[in-house]
Write an enzyme that holds these catalytic residues in place. Structure first.
Site, PDB file in Angstrom:
ATOM      1  N   SER A 256       0.880  -1.175   0.000  1.00 24.29           N
ATOM      2  CA  SER A 256       0.000   0.000   0.000  1.00 24.29           C
ATOM      3  C   SER A 256       0.913   1.219   0.000  1.00 24.29           C
ATOM      4  CB  SER A 256      -0.833  -0.025   1.289  1.00 24.29           C
ATOM      5  OG  SER A 256      -1.468   1.203   1.519  1.00 24.29           O
TER       6      SER A 256
ATOM      7  N   TYR B 284      -2.120  -1.529  10.476  1.00 23.76           N
ATOM      8  CA  TYR B 284      -2.187  -1.636   9.012  1.00 23.76           C
ATOM      9  C   TYR B 284      -0.873  -1.147   8.395  1.00 23.76           C
ATOM     10  CZ  TYR B 284      -3.980  -1.268   4.242  1.00 23.76           C
ATOM     11  OH  TYR B 284      -4.173  -1.413   2.887  1.00 23.76           O
TER      12      TYR B 284
HETATM   13  P1  NAD Z   1     -11.447  -6.104  -0.185  1.00 18.74           P
HETATM   14  O1  NAD Z   1     -11.982  -6.102   1.202  1.00 18.74           O
HETATM   15  O2  NAD Z   1     -12.383  -5.778  -1.286  1.00 18.74           O
HETATM   16  O3  NAD Z   1     -10.704  -7.470  -0.502  1.00 18.74           O
HETATM   17  C1  NAD Z   1      -9.940  -8.133   0.481  1.00 18.74           C
HETATM   18  C2  NAD Z   1     -10.180  -9.630   0.342  1.00 18.74           C
HETATM   19  O4  NAD Z   1      -9.349 -10.314   1.298  1.00 18.74           O
HETATM   20  C3  NAD Z   1     -11.633 -10.016   0.661  1.00 18.74           C
HETATM   21  O5  NAD Z   1     -12.152 -10.845  -0.348  1.00 18.74           O
HETATM   22  C4  NAD Z   1     -11.522 -10.744   1.996  1.00 18.74           C
HETATM   23  O6  NAD Z   1     -12.534 -11.726   2.173  1.00 18.74           O
HETATM   24  C5  NAD Z   1     -10.135 -11.348   1.891  1.00 18.74           C
HETATM   25  N1  NAD Z   1      -9.590 -11.722   3.205  1.00 18.74           N
HETATM   26  C6  NAD Z   1      -9.644 -11.015   4.366  1.00 18.74           C
HETATM   27  N2  NAD Z   1      -9.085 -11.711   5.354  1.00 18.74           N
HETATM   28  C7  NAD Z   1      -8.639 -12.884   4.825  1.00 18.74           C
HETATM   29  C8  NAD Z   1      -7.962 -14.015   5.358  1.00 18.74           C
HETATM   30  N3  NAD Z   1      -7.650 -14.093   6.654  1.00 18.74           N
HETATM   31  N4  NAD Z   1      -7.650 -15.025   4.505  1.00 18.74           N
HETATM   32  C9  NAD Z   1      -7.999 -14.972   3.194  1.00 18.74           C
HETATM   33  N5  NAD Z   1      -8.660 -13.935   2.647  1.00 18.74           N
HETATM   34  C10 NAD Z   1      -8.960 -12.899   3.443  1.00 18.74           C
HETATM   35  O7  NAD Z   1     -10.257  -5.031  -0.168  1.00 18.74           O
HETATM   36  P2  NAD Z   1      -9.116  -4.695  -1.241  1.00 18.74           P
HETATM   37  O8  NAD Z   1      -8.888  -3.251  -1.157  1.00 18.74           O
HETATM   38  O9  NAD Z   1      -9.364  -5.334  -2.542  1.00 18.74           O
HETATM   39  O10 NAD Z   1      -7.871  -5.395  -0.524  1.00 18.74           O
HETATM   40  C11 NAD Z   1      -6.862  -6.099  -1.250  1.00 18.74           C
HETATM   41  C12 NAD Z   1      -5.511  -5.624  -0.792  1.00 18.74           C
HETATM   42  O11 NAD Z   1      -5.309  -4.272  -1.225  1.00 18.74           O
HETATM   43  C13 NAD Z   1      -5.318  -5.603   0.727  1.00 18.74           C
HETATM   44  O12 NAD Z   1      -4.052  -6.155   1.046  1.00 18.74           O
HETATM   45  C14 NAD Z   1      -5.350  -4.129   1.069  1.00 18.74           C
HETATM   46  O13 NAD Z   1      -4.634  -3.841   2.228  1.00 18.74           O
HETATM   47  C15 NAD Z   1      -4.700  -3.557  -0.180  1.00 18.74           C
HETATM   48  N6  NAD Z   1      -4.908  -2.129  -0.407  1.00 18.74           N
HETATM   49  C16 NAD Z   1      -6.152  -1.622  -0.585  1.00 18.74           C
HETATM   50  C17 NAD Z   1      -6.340  -0.262  -0.806  1.00 18.74           C
HETATM   51  C18 NAD Z   1      -7.706   0.336  -0.995  1.00 18.74           C
HETATM   52  O14 NAD Z   1      -7.857   1.574  -0.909  1.00 18.74           O
HETATM   53  N7  NAD Z   1      -8.713  -0.469  -1.285  1.00 18.74           N
HETATM   54  C19 NAD Z   1      -5.220   0.583  -0.847  1.00 18.74           C
HETATM   55  C20 NAD Z   1      -3.952   0.035  -0.668  1.00 18.74           C
HETATM   56  C21 NAD Z   1      -3.803  -1.313  -0.458  1.00 18.74           C
END
Ligand code: NAD
Length: 283
Positions: free
Chosen positions: A146, A158
């Protein structure tokens, strides 16, 4: 890596958001998909949609924070597809506020967040990468960190987990330098996904302890607002695909991110701790 069709991609957190968008992008290239996610009903629905579109897909309910669960997922993957050419360590949760936030559940949420975002990445690296190296064919690993892995965003556990995820990608890139495995780290700012509602993924034993104070609600709403103003996950998926083809290590997805990295680096070089991001509604 330039050949995709018939190769196999393992995507953690593949049932939603960035993971799902990358799965769609790679499915369109003809890759076999292994979607590993903790949210079983959503995962089942996503698998049905891919199957209806003619994509070869295996959905495996997995808790990436649990090494045994990850090893079982690895064994099922190898049994079905034999080899893995792409590993996306992407599952994540947004737990935690400022280190000094008052919250009875603070340490529990800290541990949960590190379990998923940091240990989850470690378990998947150790489960899959030795086999990818031994296979000797072009392959790629990406950790989703991130911008909170590059600058001290006021998100407590986080941010700690994302610094660690970025560090593991750098270490792994070094360890894989003489192999056919490339390594990248994805550092987006806000993306429109379900991340602000990560509490849906809390283990059952933590649900009763969750801080439901007005302050916690304010923080959650602030995060929801920021995430809803982000870019589309499909845009991130395009950047991920380009990075695999171009063998690019650091993937920055948002305009202005270069400047944030530059100003943090310059601050460190003159012996300052960069803290421009600490005064935020999230803390
Ligand atoms: P999201 O919530 O849409 O997707 C996250 C997925 O991870 C979900 O399907 C959830 O069920 C799954 N998950 C959660 N805990 C889990 C576990 N213990 N085992 C297996 N699966 C698990 O959110 P997203 O934004 O798509 O997140 C994906 C990645 O992107 C994450 O690592 C998040 O930190 C990172 N990220 C997101 C953003 C943002 O603004 N959305 C920004 C920077 C980084």
């Amino acid at each position: 890596m330039h050949e995709f069709s018939g190769r196999t991609a393992v995507i953690t957190g593949g049932a939603s958001g960035i993971g799902l968008a990358v799965a769609q992008r790679l499915g369109a290239e003809g890759m076999n998909l292994v979607l590993a996610d903790i949210e079983a009903p959503v995962l089942a629905q996503v698998v049905r949609t891919f199957e209806a579109d003619g994509v070869t897909v295996l959905g495996i309910e997995t808790d990436v924070s649990d090494r045994v669960s990850v090893l079982a997922m690895r064994d099922q993957t190898i049994e079905r597809f034999g080899t893995v050419e792409f590993l996306f360590n992407n599952a994540g949760v947004a737990g935690g506020g400022a280190l000094l936030a008052e919250a009875d559940d603070y340490e529990d949420i800290f541990e949960w967040t590190l379990g998923v975002n940091l240990y989850g990445v470690l378990h998947c690296i150790r489960a899959f990468v030795p086999g990818m190296i031994a296979h000797g064919q072009p392959a790629h690993v990406i950790n989703t960190a991130s911008m909170a892995g590059l600058i001290p965003a006021p998100l407590g556990a986080y941010t700690v987990s994302k610094y660690g995820s970025l560090c593991m990608a750098e270490l792994l890139a070094g360890e894989c330098a003489e192999t056919e495995v490339n390594v990248s780290v994805l550092c987006p700012a806000f993306v429109v996904t379900g991340i602000a509602d990560s509490v849906r993924n809390l283990p059952e034993h933590l649900v009763p302890t969750v801080d439901a104070s007005p302050e916690a609600e304010l923080r959650a709403n602030a995060l929801r607002d920021l995430v809803s103003g982000g870019i589309a996950p499909e845009e991130v998926a395009e950047a991920v695909f380009a990075a695999i083809v171009d063998e690019q290590c650091l993937i920055l997805t948002h305009e202005g991110n270069d400047e944030a990295v530059r100003s943090r680096t310059e601050a460190l070089l003159v012996g300052r701790v960069p803290h421009d991001w600490v005064d935020s509604p999230l803390s």
